[in-house]
Write an enzyme that holds these catalytic residues in place. Structure first.
Site, PDB file in Angstrom:
ATOM      1  N   ASP A  17       2.166   4.666  -2.482  1.00 62.72           N
ATOM      2  CA  ASP A  17       2.409   5.968  -1.853  1.00 62.72           C
ATOM      3  C   ASP A  17       1.714   7.104  -2.608  1.00 62.72           C
ATOM      4  O   ASP A  17       1.541   7.037  -3.831  1.00 62.72           O
ATOM      5  CB  ASP A  17       3.923   6.208  -1.796  1.00 62.72           C
ATOM      6  CG  ASP A  17       4.292   7.298  -0.803  1.00 62.72           C
ATOM      7  OD1 ASP A  17       3.455   7.651   0.049  1.00 62.72           O
ATOM      8  OD2 ASP A  17       5.426   7.810  -0.887  1.00 62.72           O
ATOM      9  N   ASN A  65       4.001   3.675  10.627  1.00 60.45           N
ATOM     10  CA  ASN A  65       2.750   4.415  10.425  1.00 60.45           C
ATOM     11  C   ASN A  65       1.964   4.687  11.715  1.00 60.45           C
ATOM     12  O   ASN A  65       1.065   5.532  11.731  1.00 60.45           O
ATOM     13  CB  ASN A  65       1.837   3.693   9.415  1.00 60.45           C
ATOM     14  CG  ASN A  65       2.305   3.822   7.982  1.00 60.45           C
ATOM     15  OD1 ASN A  65       2.044   2.977   7.131  1.00 60.45           O
ATOM     16  ND2 ASN A  65       3.034   4.905   7.663  1.00 60.45           N
TER      17      ASN A  65
HETATM   18  C1  FPP Z   1       0.915   5.804   1.755  1.00 57.73           C
HETATM   19  O1  FPP Z   1       0.441   7.054   1.311  1.00 57.73           O
HETATM   20  C2  FPP Z   1      -0.217   4.899   1.946  1.00 57.73           C
HETATM   21  C3  FPP Z   1      -0.535   4.283   3.104  1.00 57.73           C
HETATM   22  C4  FPP Z   1       0.264   4.444   4.350  1.00 57.73           C
HETATM   23  C5  FPP Z   1      -1.732   3.430   3.225  1.00 57.73           C
HETATM   24  C6  FPP Z   1      -1.973   2.532   2.042  1.00 57.73           C
HETATM   25  C7  FPP Z   1      -3.226   1.759   2.260  1.00 57.73           C
HETATM   26  C8  FPP Z   1      -4.176   1.608   1.340  1.00 57.73           C
HETATM   27  C9  FPP Z   1      -4.114   2.129  -0.024  1.00 57.73           C
HETATM   28  C10 FPP Z   1      -5.331   0.756   1.696  1.00 57.73           C
HETATM   29  C11 FPP Z   1      -5.116  -0.560   1.015  1.00 57.73           C
HETATM   30  C12 FPP Z   1      -5.551  -1.616   1.846  1.00 57.73           C
HETATM   31  C13 FPP Z   1      -5.529  -2.927   1.475  1.00 57.73           C
HETATM   32  C14 FPP Z   1      -6.248  -3.895   2.318  1.00 57.73           C
HETATM   33  C15 FPP Z   1      -4.832  -3.410   0.276  1.00 57.73           C
HETATM   34  P1  FPP Z   1       0.696   8.322   2.231  1.00 57.73           P
HETATM   35  O2  FPP Z   1      -0.445   8.482   3.152  1.00 57.73           O
HETATM   36  O3  FPP Z   1       2.032   8.216   2.900  1.00 57.73           O
HETATM   37  O4  FPP Z   1       0.702   9.461   1.157  1.00 57.73           O
HETATM   38  P2  FPP Z   1       1.555  10.806   1.188  1.00 57.73           P
HETATM   39  O5  FPP Z   1       3.009  10.393   1.051  1.00 57.73           O
HETATM   40  O6  FPP Z   1       1.065  11.538   0.002  1.00 57.73           O
HETATM   41  O7  FPP Z   1       1.259  11.498   2.484  1.00 57.73           O
END
Ligand code: FPP
Length: 235
Positions: A17, A65
């Site tokens: 996250d 998501n």
């Molecule tokens: C949460 O951060 C992250 C995600 C929903 C996506 C995570 C995916 C990756 C890091 C790509 C990895 C892929 C593989 C194949 C391992 P957020 O967007 O909710 O962050 P925020 O809370 O700061 O808005």
């Protein structure tokens, strides 16, 4: 901590996250946080396999998501697809087996095909398993497991924990020993809720794109220091 005495968790799960906030802090679009987050994931996968973790589950896209902006959803799907295609040599070199948890049905065909191909191509590898969670929700997995049990002719009155567990997406993957969440929030967000029943929980304020192997080692150290009781009384 010497290798002989250290306690290494068998199964580690990570809620990666903070990508969006990492990008916002830099005045960049959320998608650049995800791109950087993928680089972190690669670093951590390599390190986890180096230190002897057997199973690493990564929460890449939840059933919730889909509510994000279409552009972000498409970007994440594209990122997962390209990563799986490009990383084959890396996985092969380290003998890493790739598996997927989640409901394949709603995943766009191109991404689904790439997931199935990665699973197929790495099936015989005998190193660490990287379980990538895409269109995954813990409650959804439990409901799908119960449906599978019934669809296979299971008696509703005989449904017990073992029967349900053996119908989860990957019954061969053991319960979670250590759950890590980066980015400062203190919640589970529907992540492997069945498998996390007795997991140790480690929360880090650091945004996922800034995570490094030292942070992972800190989480391992925390795990090692916990006295694990599984609801019993220590002997
Ligand atoms: C949460 O951060 C992250 C995600 C929903 C996506 C995570 C995916 C990756 C890091 C790509 C990895 C892929 C593989 C194949 C391992 P957020 O967007 O909710 O962050 P925020 O809370 O700061 O808005």
């Amino acid at each position: 901590m010497t290798p002989e005495t250290s306690i290494i968790p068998r199964h580690v799960g990570i809620i990666m996250d903070g990508n969006g906030r990492w990008a916002k802090k830099r005045g960049q679009p959320r998608t650049s946080g995800h791109r950087e987050g993928l680089e972190t994931a690669k670093r951590i996968v390599a390190h986890a396999s180096d230190v002897g973790i057997s199973f690493l589950s990564l929460y890449a896209f939840s059933t919730e998501n889909w509510r994000r902006a279409e552009e972000e959803v498409n970007f994440l799907m594209g990122l997962i697809k390209t990563h799986l295609r490009k990383q084959y040599d890396f996985y092969k070199e380290r003998g890493i087996r790739v598996t997927h948890s989640g409901d394949l049905e709603r995943i766009p065909q191109g991404v689904r095909d790439e997931i199935l191909l990665a699973e197929e191509d790495t099936r015989s590898f005998d190193g660490m398993t990287v379980n990538i969670l895409v269109n995954y929700g813990g409650r959804d997995e439990i409901v799908r497991a119960a449906s599978r049990y019934l669809a296979d002719g299971g008696d509703p009155h005989s449904l017990d924990e073992d029967a349900l567990a053996s119908n989860l997406d990957h019954p061969e993957i053991p319960d979670l020993d250590l759950m890590i969440r980066t980015g400062g929030e203190i919640r589970l967000s529907n992540f492997l809720i069945w498998q996390a029943a007795y997991a140790e929980l480690f929360f880090s304020d650091v945004f996922w794109p800034d995570w490094d192997v030292d942070h992972f080692d800190e989480a391992l150290k925390y795990f090692e220091q916990r006295q694990r009781r599984f609801g019993g009384i220590p002997g």
